[in-house]
Design a protein around this motif. Structure first.
Motif, PDB file in Angstrom:
ATOM      1  N   SER A 250      27.813  40.395  31.028  1.00  0.00           N
ATOM      2  CA  SER A 250      28.579  39.175  31.283  1.00  0.00           C
ATOM      3  C   SER A 250      29.911  39.524  31.934  1.00  0.00           C
ATOM      4  O   SER A 250      30.269  40.695  32.082  1.00  0.00           O
ATOM      5  CB  SER A 250      28.832  38.447  29.961  1.00  0.00           C
ATOM      6  N   SER A 251      30.669  38.495  32.278  1.00  0.00           N
ATOM      7  CA  SER A 251      31.947  38.737  32.956  1.00  0.00           C
ATOM      8  C   SER A 251      32.936  39.454  32.050  1.00  0.00           C
ATOM      9  O   SER A 251      33.820  40.163  32.532  1.00  0.00           O
ATOM     10  CB  SER A 251      32.533  37.421  33.466  1.00  0.00           C
TER      11      SER A 251
ATOM     12  N   GLY B   9      35.215  42.796  32.921  1.00  0.00           N
ATOM     13  CA  GLY B   9      36.644  42.970  32.631  1.00  0.00           C
ATOM     14  C   GLY B   9      36.944  44.343  32.054  1.00  0.00           C
ATOM     15  O   GLY B   9      37.938  44.978  32.410  1.00  0.00           O
TER      16      GLY B   9
ATOM     17  N   ILE C 238      36.829  46.918  34.795  1.00  0.00           N
ATOM     18  CA  ILE C 238      38.028  46.876  35.646  1.00  0.00           C
ATOM     19  C   ILE C 238      39.181  47.610  34.964  1.00  0.00           C
ATOM     20  O   ILE C 238      39.897  48.399  35.591  1.00  0.00           O
ATOM     21  CB  ILE C 238      38.406  45.409  35.960  1.00  0.00           C
TER      22      ILE C 238
ATOM     23  N   LYS D 241      41.178  51.034  36.154  1.00  0.00           N
ATOM     24  CA  LYS D 241      42.641  51.183  36.239  1.00  0.00           C
ATOM     25  C   LYS D 241      43.105  52.408  35.464  1.00  0.00           C
ATOM     26  O   LYS D 241      43.962  53.165  35.916  1.00  0.00           O
ATOM     27  CB  LYS D 241      43.331  49.933  35.675  1.00  0.00           C
TER      28      LYS D 241
ATOM     29  N   ILE E 111      22.233  42.553  38.559  1.00  0.00           N
ATOM     30  CA  ILE E 111      23.614  42.872  38.166  1.00  0.00           C
ATOM     31  C   ILE E 111      24.421  43.234  39.411  1.00  0.00           C
ATOM     32  O   ILE E 111      25.603  42.890  39.523  1.00  0.00           O
ATOM     33  CB  ILE E 111      23.627  44.003  37.117  1.00  0.00           C
TER      34      ILE E 111
ATOM     35  N   GLU F 286      24.039  41.886  42.186  1.00  0.00           N
ATOM     36  CA  GLU F 286      24.389  40.578  42.757  1.00  0.00           C
ATOM     37  C   GLU F 286      25.682  40.061  42.132  1.00  0.00           C
ATOM     38  O   GLU F 286      26.526  39.469  42.814  1.00  0.00           O
ATOM     39  CB  GLU F 286      23.226  39.603  42.504  1.00  0.00           C
ATOM     40  N   VAL F 287      25.844  40.279  40.832  1.00  0.00           N
ATOM     41  CA  VAL F 287      27.071  39.869  40.149  1.00  0.00           C
ATOM     42  C   VAL F 287      28.272  40.625  40.731  1.00  0.00           C
ATOM     43  O   VAL F 287      29.333  40.038  40.994  1.00  0.00           O
ATOM     44  CB  VAL F 287      26.954  40.123  38.624  1.00  0.00           C
TER      45      VAL F 287
ATOM     46  N   ILE G  26      28.926  39.068  44.243  1.00  0.00           N
ATOM     47  CA  ILE G  26      29.510  37.717  44.183  1.00  0.00           C
ATOM     48  C   ILE G  26      30.995  37.796  43.843  1.00  0.00           C
ATOM     49  O   ILE G  26      31.820  37.066  44.397  1.00  0.00           O
ATOM     50  CB  ILE G  26      28.768  36.866  43.125  1.00  0.00           C
ATOM     51  N   THR G  27      31.324  38.671  42.928  1.00  0.00           N
ATOM     52  CA  THR G  27      32.713  38.778  42.467  1.00  0.00           C
ATOM     53  C   THR G  27      33.534  39.760  43.332  1.00  0.00           C
ATOM     54  O   THR G  27      34.700  39.984  43.050  1.00  0.00           O
ATOM     55  CB  THR G  27      32.758  39.246  41.005  1.00  0.00           C
ATOM     56  N   ARG G  28      32.882  40.308  44.327  1.00  0.00           N
ATOM     57  CA  ARG G  28      33.479  41.312  45.240  1.00  0.00           C
ATOM     58  C   ARG G  28      33.896  42.592  44.511  1.00  0.00           C
ATOM     59  O   ARG G  28      34.677  43.381  45.041  1.00  0.00           O
ATOM     60  CB  ARG G  28      34.678  40.737  46.011  1.00  0.00           C
ATOM     61  N   LEU G  29      33.372  42.790  43.345  1.00  0.00           N
ATOM     62  CA  LEU G  29      33.705  44.026  42.619  1.00  0.00           C
ATOM     63  C   LEU G  29      32.973  45.231  43.214  1.00  0.00           C
ATOM     64  O   LEU G  29      33.295  46.374  42.887  1.00  0.00           O
ATOM     65  CB  LEU G  29      33.378  43.879  41.127  1.00  0.00           C
TER      66      LEU G  29
ATOM     67  N   VAL H 131      35.594  47.150  44.664  1.00  0.00           N
ATOM     68  CA  VAL H 131      36.539  47.812  43.750  1.00  0.00           C
ATOM     69  C   VAL H 131      35.936  49.125  43.249  1.00  0.00           C
ATOM     70  O   VAL H 131      36.621  50.144  43.146  1.00  0.00           O
ATOM     71  CB  VAL H 131      36.870  46.882  42.559  1.00  0.00           C
TER      72      VAL H 131
END
Lengths: 146, 117
Positions: B61-62, B66, B69, B73, B91, B93-94, B97-100, B103
């Motif tokens: 999940s989102s 988090g 991310i 960092k 996954i 795709e997730v 979609i979130t442009r991660l 990152v």
């Protein structure tokens, strides 16, 4: 709007993190029994999970005196989920775009975006404490056959 | 290497390779624990190259994003390398979609990621 729901479940859960787990498992089981595609199931589980977490954590502020009210309906080719919390609501347009360069490394704020991407329709009520989501069932095959 | 309830941790050369035990990374308590275990690794002075292999993971999940991310960092702050591999299509795709996917440094499989370390 479909008027032929063949599975309908209305209930409420306490504002506890794992309270919705069994509910979502049952929803997915019902969809699997109706041969919904794995890709649809992934998106539905994700969207429902995000909406429940938002309702519990942000809507009800994890206040166990407040409940989350849920309605699941499955039709022939359509699913409808309604999730309502007892909080004051919010304005979804106030949520920053998590894909903006400045927000890419912010750890939170992606739930609504994922809901909108994986579901066919997502709409909040005027006060923002209730979300209705629908998913139109994907085609049987992954190819372009009609 | 420290004990971990949610992670299988192995050393391949100088790279610490992490596999997730859970197929679904979604409930809040689990995500908190997984985050804590990953952060402990990132802060371990003996861990300078970290590879997360998602081959077991079918759903996240989102909230789990988090944690990744924050892990990224922490790794950057410490000057260590973090790479991801074996992410299933849905996954991935997730991440897109979130442009991660921009990152994180993501590879199709573990060998490819190890070669890029």
């Amino acid at each position: 709007m479909s008027d032929a729901w063949n599975w309908n479940w209305e209930t409420s859960i306490p504002s506890q993190p794992q309270a919705g787990t069994d509910l979502l498992e049952e929803l997915i089981r019902q969809l699997e029994n109706r041969n919904w595609l794995a890709h649809d199931l992934f998106g539905i589980r994700l969207a429902a999970e995000e909406a429940l977490v938002n309702a519990i954590r942000h809507g009800n502020q994890s206040d166990e005196a407040k409940r989350v009210h849920i309605s699941f309906k499955i039709g022939e080719d359509r699913l409808r989920l309604e999730i309502r919390d007892e909080g004051p609501g919010f304005d979804p347009s106030d949520v920053p775009d998590p894909t903006d360069d400045d927000n890419l490394e912010v750890p939170s704020g992606r739930g609504i975006m994922l809901m909108r991407n994986f579901m066919s329709f997502v709409e909040y009520n005027a006060s923002g404490n209730c979300v209705v989501m629908e998913k139109v069932r994907g085609p049987e095959n992954g190819d372009d056959d009609e | 290497m420290s004990e971990s309830r949610h992670l299988e941790i192995a050393k391949v050369g100088d790279v610490t390779v992490v596999r997730f035990v859970d197929r679904k990374i979604l409930d809040e308590a689990n995500i908190q624990e997984i985050g804590g275990e990953l952060y402990a690794l990132a802060e371990d002075s003996g861990v300078n190259k970290l590879l997360l292999n998602f081959s077991n993971v079918e759903f996240l999940s989102s909230a789990a994003l988090g944690k990744l991310i924050t892990l990224d960092k922490k790794s950057k702050t410490k000057g260590s390398v973090l790479k991801l591999s074996n992410i299933k299509d849905e996954i991935m795709e997730v991440f897109r979609i979130t442009r991660l996917d921009r990152v994180f440094d993501i590879y199709d499989d573990e060998t490819e990621a190890l070669n890029a370390m």
